[in-house]
Scaffold this motif. Structure first.
Motif, PDB file in Angstrom:
ATOM      1  N   MET A 161       9.775   8.366  -6.129  1.00  0.00           N
ATOM      2  CA  MET A 161      10.046   6.932  -6.212  1.00  0.00           C
ATOM      3  C   MET A 161      10.234   6.364  -4.815  1.00  0.00           C
ATOM      4  O   MET A 161      10.423   7.113  -3.854  1.00  0.00           O
ATOM      5  CB  MET A 161      11.266   6.655  -7.083  1.00  0.00           C
ATOM      6  CG  MET A 161      12.558   7.237  -6.602  1.00  0.00           C
ATOM      7  SD  MET A 161      13.830   6.924  -7.836  1.00  0.00           S
ATOM      8  CE  MET A 161      15.269   7.413  -6.949  1.00  0.00           C
ATOM      9  N   SER A 162      10.150   5.062  -4.726  1.00  0.00           N
ATOM     10  CA  SER A 162      10.337   4.406  -3.435  1.00  0.00           C
ATOM     11  C   SER A 162      11.693   4.796  -2.855  1.00  0.00           C
ATOM     12  O   SER A 162      12.633   5.093  -3.587  1.00  0.00           O
ATOM     13  CB  SER A 162      10.210   2.890  -3.582  1.00  0.00           C
ATOM     14  OG  SER A 162      10.890   2.405  -4.707  1.00  0.00           O
ATOM     15  N   ASN A 163      11.771   4.830  -1.555  1.00  0.00           N
ATOM     16  CA  ASN A 163      12.944   5.259  -0.770  1.00  0.00           C
ATOM     17  C   ASN A 163      13.140   6.768  -0.773  1.00  0.00           C
ATOM     18  O   ASN A 163      14.070   7.266  -0.149  1.00  0.00           O
ATOM     19  CB  ASN A 163      14.234   4.551  -1.192  1.00  0.00           C
ATOM     20  CG  ASN A 163      14.170   3.068  -0.958  1.00  0.00           C
ATOM     21  OD1 ASN A 163      13.464   2.597  -0.073  1.00  0.00           O
ATOM     22  ND2 ASN A 163      14.902   2.309  -1.761  1.00  0.00           N
ATOM     23  N   THR A 211       0.857  -1.180   0.000  1.00  0.00           N
ATOM     24  CA  THR A 211       0.000   0.000   0.000  1.00  0.00           C
ATOM     25  C   THR A 211       0.896   1.234   0.000  1.00  0.00           C
ATOM     26  O   THR A 211       1.746   1.383   0.879  1.00  0.00           O
ATOM     27  CB  THR A 211      -0.914   0.015   1.238  1.00  0.00           C
ATOM     28  OG1 THR A 211      -1.677  -1.193   1.254  1.00  0.00           O
ATOM     29  CG2 THR A 211      -1.846   1.211   1.209  1.00  0.00           C
ATOM     30  N   VAL A 212       0.720   2.086  -1.004  1.00  0.00           N
ATOM     31  CA  VAL A 212       1.564   3.269  -1.165  1.00  0.00           C
ATOM     32  C   VAL A 212       0.709   4.522  -1.000  1.00  0.00           C
ATOM     33  O   VAL A 212      -0.335   4.662  -1.630  1.00  0.00           O
ATOM     34  CB  VAL A 212       2.242   3.292  -2.553  1.00  0.00           C
ATOM     35  CG1 VAL A 212       3.193   4.466  -2.671  1.00  0.00           C
ATOM     36  CG2 VAL A 212       2.959   1.985  -2.822  1.00  0.00           C
ATOM     37  N   LEU A 227       4.141   1.937   2.288  1.00  0.00           N
ATOM     38  CA  LEU A 227       5.189   2.870   1.898  1.00  0.00           C
ATOM     39  C   LEU A 227       4.599   4.260   1.715  1.00  0.00           C
ATOM     40  O   LEU A 227       3.431   4.410   1.365  1.00  0.00           O
ATOM     41  CB  LEU A 227       5.838   2.431   0.576  1.00  0.00           C
ATOM     42  CG  LEU A 227       6.424   1.012   0.522  1.00  0.00           C
ATOM     43  CD1 LEU A 227       6.909   0.722  -0.886  1.00  0.00           C
ATOM     44  CD2 LEU A 227       7.545   0.861   1.505  1.00  0.00           C
ATOM     45  N   ASN A 228       5.433   5.275   1.923  1.00  0.00           N
ATOM     46  CA  ASN A 228       5.045   6.655   1.663  1.00  0.00           C
ATOM     47  C   ASN A 228       6.059   7.228   0.691  1.00  0.00           C
ATOM     48  O   ASN A 228       7.261   7.136   0.905  1.00  0.00           O
ATOM     49  CB  ASN A 228       5.042   7.469   2.977  1.00  0.00           C
ATOM     50  CG  ASN A 228       4.541   8.872   2.735  1.00  0.00           C
ATOM     51  OD1 ASN A 228       5.278   9.726   2.268  1.00  0.00           O
ATOM     52  ND2 ASN A 228       3.276   9.110   3.035  1.00  0.00           N
ATOM     53  N   GLY A 278      10.677 -10.635  -3.512  1.00  0.00           N
ATOM     54  CA  GLY A 278      11.745 -10.229  -4.417  1.00  0.00           C
ATOM     55  C   GLY A 278      12.069  -8.764  -4.230  1.00  0.00           C
ATOM     56  O   GLY A 278      11.580  -8.111  -3.304  1.00  0.00           O
ATOM     57  N   ASP A 279      12.894  -8.220  -5.112  1.00  0.00           N
ATOM     58  CA  ASP A 279      13.278  -6.811  -5.081  1.00  0.00           C
ATOM     59  C   ASP A 279      12.455  -6.037  -6.103  1.00  0.00           C
ATOM     60  O   ASP A 279      12.295  -6.489  -7.252  1.00  0.00           O
ATOM     61  CB  ASP A 279      14.764  -6.647  -5.402  1.00  0.00           C
ATOM     62  CG  ASP A 279      15.658  -7.152  -4.289  1.00  0.00           C
ATOM     63  OD1 ASP A 279      15.187  -7.202  -3.132  1.00  0.00           O
ATOM     64  OD2 ASP A 279      16.815  -7.502  -4.566  1.00  0.00           O
ATOM     65  N   TYR A 280      11.965  -4.870  -5.692  1.00  0.00           N
ATOM     66  CA  TYR A 280      11.113  -4.040  -6.539  1.00  0.00           C
ATOM     67  C   TYR A 280      11.451  -2.568  -6.316  1.00  0.00           C
ATOM     68  O   TYR A 280      12.109  -2.209  -5.344  1.00  0.00           O
ATOM     69  CB  TYR A 280       9.626  -4.246  -6.201  1.00  0.00           C
ATOM     70  CG  TYR A 280       9.157  -5.655  -6.434  1.00  0.00           C
ATOM     71  CD1 TYR A 280       8.700  -6.065  -7.681  1.00  0.00           C
ATOM     72  CD2 TYR A 280       9.179  -6.590  -5.399  1.00  0.00           C
ATOM     73  CE1 TYR A 280       8.275  -7.365  -7.893  1.00  0.00           C
ATOM     74  CE2 TYR A 280       8.753  -7.891  -5.610  1.00  0.00           C
ATOM     75  CZ  TYR A 280       8.302  -8.273  -6.855  1.00  0.00           C
ATOM     76  OH  TYR A 280       7.886  -9.559  -7.064  1.00  0.00           O
ATOM     77  N   ALA A 281      10.941  -1.730  -7.213  1.00  0.00           N
ATOM     78  CA  ALA A 281      11.012  -0.275  -7.069  1.00  0.00           C
ATOM     79  C   ALA A 281       9.699   0.293  -7.581  1.00  0.00           C
ATOM     80  O   ALA A 281       9.049  -0.295  -8.448  1.00  0.00           O
ATOM     81  CB  ALA A 281      12.179   0.294  -7.859  1.00  0.00           C
TER      82      ALA A 281
END
Length: 140
Positions: free
Chosen positions: A110-112, A29-30, A136-137, A80-83
């Motif tokens: 973007m994420s991070n 959830t973003v 995530l925010n 897994g790894d995502y962005a």
């Protein structure tokens, strides 16, 4: 009679099998809570290293903006790894618009929440999906 019983058993087994389908992944959830205005919509894409900055993500979504906030959910994401890349598409044309000097006209993130000097890089934005749902925010 054997065929009838076998047929009924097969139908019941199939019905039970379909009723017990489980989710195969994690929910991400973003939230973005600093969209500059409610014009247009926010476009968001979940990417792997193979799709990042190369077009559509493995999951794409969009949301209308209300009071400068949006929430988008990606479901059934496998470990897994995502962005994630997000764009405030103010004019709803489905793409990022640029100024004459190449700088973006529309907000993006973007994420991070990495501060950028140049185009986004997958290694800066990637995060790991493991065994529990994520929230995530992203900041514009």
């Amino acid at each position: 009679m054997k065929n009838f019983i076998l047929s009924i058993t097969l139908v019941l087994a199939t019905a039970v099998g379909f009723s017990q389908v489980e989710d195969n992944g994690i929910t991400i959830t973003v939230t973005i809570d600093n969209v500059t205005n409610d014009n247009g919509k926010v476009l968001m894409s979940l990417h792997t290293s193979e799709t990042f900055m190369k077009g559509k993500g493995i999951q794409d979504a969009e949301s209308a903006i209300k009071d400068g906030k949006i929430t988008i959910t990606f479901e059934n994401v496998l470990p897994g790894d995502y962005a994630i890349l997000a764009l405030h598409d103010e004019n709803s044309n489905g793409r990022m618009d640029f100024q004459d000097n190449g700088m973006p006209k529309e907000s993006f993130g973007m994420s991070n929440n990495v501060m950028l000097m140049g185009p986004p890089q997958y290694d800066d934005a990637k995060f790991k999906v493991e065994d529990k749902d994520l929230e995530l925010n992203i900041r514009f």
